[in-house]
Design a protein around this motif. Structure first.
Motif, mmCIF file in Angstrom:
data_model
loop_
_atom_site.group_PDB
_atom_site.id
_atom_site.type_symbol
_atom_site.label_atom_id
_atom_site.label_comp_id
_atom_site.label_asym_id
_atom_site.label_seq_id
_atom_site.Cartn_x
_atom_site.Cartn_y
_atom_site.Cartn_z
ATOM 1 N N ALA A 76 0.833 -1.199 0.000
ATOM 2 C CA ALA A 76 0.000 0.000 0.000
ATOM 3 C C ALA A 76 0.867 1.248 0.000
ATOM 4 O O ALA A 76 1.848 1.348 0.751
ATOM 5 C CB ALA A 76 -0.916 -0.005 1.214
ATOM 6 N N SER A 84 -9.201 -10.772 4.144
ATOM 7 C CA SER A 84 -8.081 -9.860 4.421
ATOM 8 C C SER A 84 -8.274 -8.677 3.481
ATOM 9 O O SER A 84 -8.242 -8.845 2.260
ATOM 10 C CB SER A 84 -6.766 -10.591 4.118
ATOM 11 O OG SER A 84 -5.703 -9.690 4.032
ATOM 12 N N SER A 133 -6.564 -6.197 2.484
ATOM 13 C CA SER A 133 -5.525 -5.906 1.491
ATOM 14 C C SER A 133 -5.572 -6.911 0.329
ATOM 15 O O SER A 133 -5.129 -6.602 -0.778
ATOM 16 C CB SER A 133 -4.141 -5.889 2.146
ATOM 17 O OG SER A 133 -3.884 -7.115 2.780
HETATM 18 O O1 PMV Z 1 -5.364 -6.785 5.064
HETATM 19 P P1 PMV Z 1 -4.580 -6.950 6.322
HETATM 20 O O2 PMV Z 1 -5.435 -7.315 7.472
HETATM 21 O O3 PMV Z 1 -3.431 -7.883 6.171
HETATM 22 O O4 PMV Z 1 -3.973 -5.500 6.720
HETATM 23 C C1 PMV Z 1 -2.993 -4.849 5.958
HETATM 24 C C2 PMV Z 1 -2.459 -3.670 6.682
HETATM 25 C C3 PMV Z 1 -1.230 -2.997 6.094
HETATM 26 O O5 PMV Z 1 -0.450 -3.923 5.365
HETATM 27 C C4 PMV Z 1 -0.385 -2.454 7.239
HETATM 28 C C5 PMV Z 1 -1.592 -1.809 5.208
HETATM 29 C C6 PMV Z 1 -2.172 -2.112 3.857
HETATM 30 O O6 PMV Z 1 -2.986 -1.290 3.389
HETATM 31 O O7 PMV Z 1 -1.824 -3.131 3.235
#
Ligand code: PMV
Length: 322
Positions: free
Chosen positions: A13, A138, A140
């Motif tokens: 991101a 998830s 992302s």
């Molecule tokens: O999608 P998750 O729960 O793995 O969260 C991702 C969080 C970050 O990697 C820190 C930021 C992002 O937007 O990918």
């Protein structure tokens, strides 16, 4: 029913997602925008097996258990509900990363799983629906269904592509400072930040403006503005975590050394900007013109266990019936 294999790439991101508006539905509280990365790949094979009594999941040939297994089963349950079937699945996933550990693979993993499972169940769904299925596992992962620059709106059900890699070809240099996995999952970290950090509100209020700045900078091909805003997004996210109780600190002294070196490289005229996620590794955004010099300088750092050079990656795709 036939087995189907799908491949998806990790994404990093530039405008960070941190915080859930709704934990049950896993809806993000802030908009995010990422670059999908070539080279960091997960390939997943799904077979709905009428003789299987429960879902069986293997990651890099080892059986998956506990919470990670529950998350995979929850995604398969979404697919079974849509396909109106009960059949259990055998899932085999391989992370084709240059290194086994130290990098978050949930984005590429759940994107590849959602794509393979929906096809294996015989569903022909729009990509946005597959992104929504991945997002519930998830957030992302919703972004890894597409290549290039991809956004996930606040409260967004699914991600949407913003621009192709070729629109603004950049490199992400992934600097591993350790191969250890993170101790606190992003879900736990987000809940702790939201419930205890006095800066969480400031983060959720400012993140949409930074997201918009990043989106416009990409569309305008303005690398300086993009890099500065992406760095700000990452540091503001980490600042909100640092103010949690107990403090949530994912970065290490090695992380800071890499950041310092990037600042020096920038002062010397090289395009280089840092971003960090829920771990101590640093990702450095740079241009094709400066990538060689920046990569070489980062490789010389004693803190850099490994440097992986990634260009923008493609859409997730079906890798064939298997
Ligand atoms: O999608 P998750 O729960 O793995 O969260 C991702 C969080 C970050 O990697 C820190 C930021 C992002 O937007 O990918």
């Amino acid at each position: 029913m036939k087995a189907v294999q799908a491949t998806a790439h990790a994404n990093i991101a530039l405008a960070k997602y941190w915080g859930k508006a709704n934990a049950t539905n896993n809806l993000p509280a802030v908009p995010s925008l990422s670059l999908t990365l070539e080279g960091l790949r997960t390939t997943t094979r799904v077979f709905f097996d009428s003789s299987a009594r429960c879902d069986e999941v293997y990651l890099d040939a080892a059986p998956v258990e506990g919470r990670p297994l529950e998350r995979v089963v929850a995604l398969l349950d979404q697919v079974r509900a849509l396909a109106q079937m009960q059949t259990r699945a055998v899932v085999e996933s391989r992370n084709e990363f240059p290194t086994a550990a130290g990098l978050a693979s949930s984005a590429s993993g759940f994107a590849a799983l959602a794509l393979a499972a929906t096809h294996a169940a015989g569903l022909h769904l729009p990509r946005s629906t597959i992104s929504s299925i991945a997002r519930r596992a998830s957030a992302s992962a919703a972004r890894s269904l597409w290549g290039g620059y991809v956004a996930l709106p606040a409260l967004g059900d699914c991600a949407e592509p913003i621009a192709a890699t070729e629109h603004l070809p950049l490199y992400m240099l992934v600097v591993l400072t350790t191969r250890r996995q993170k101790k606190i999952s992003s879900t736990e970290g987000m809940a702790l930040t939201a419930s205890t950090s006095p800066y969480y509100r400031a983060w959720t209020e400012s993140a949409p403006l930074v997201f918009e700045e990043i989106r416009c900078a990409i569309l305008d091909r303005d690398v300086e503005r993009l890099g500065a805003a992406a760095e700000h997004s990452a540091l503001a996210m980490h600042a909100s975590m640092l103010a949690a109780r107990p403090a949530l600190r994912y970065f290490s002294p090695a992380t800071l050394s890499v950041i310092d070196r990037v600042y020096e490289l920038r002062s010397s005229g090289l395009a280089s900007f840092v971003t960090m996620d829920a771990g101590p590794n640093v990702k450095v955004l740079t241009t094709p013109e400066h990538a060689n010099q920046v990569e070489q300088a980062l490789r010389e750092l004693p803190e850099a266990v490994e440097v992986i050079r990634c260009s923008g990656g493609p859409d997730a795709y079906i890798a064939g019936d298997a």
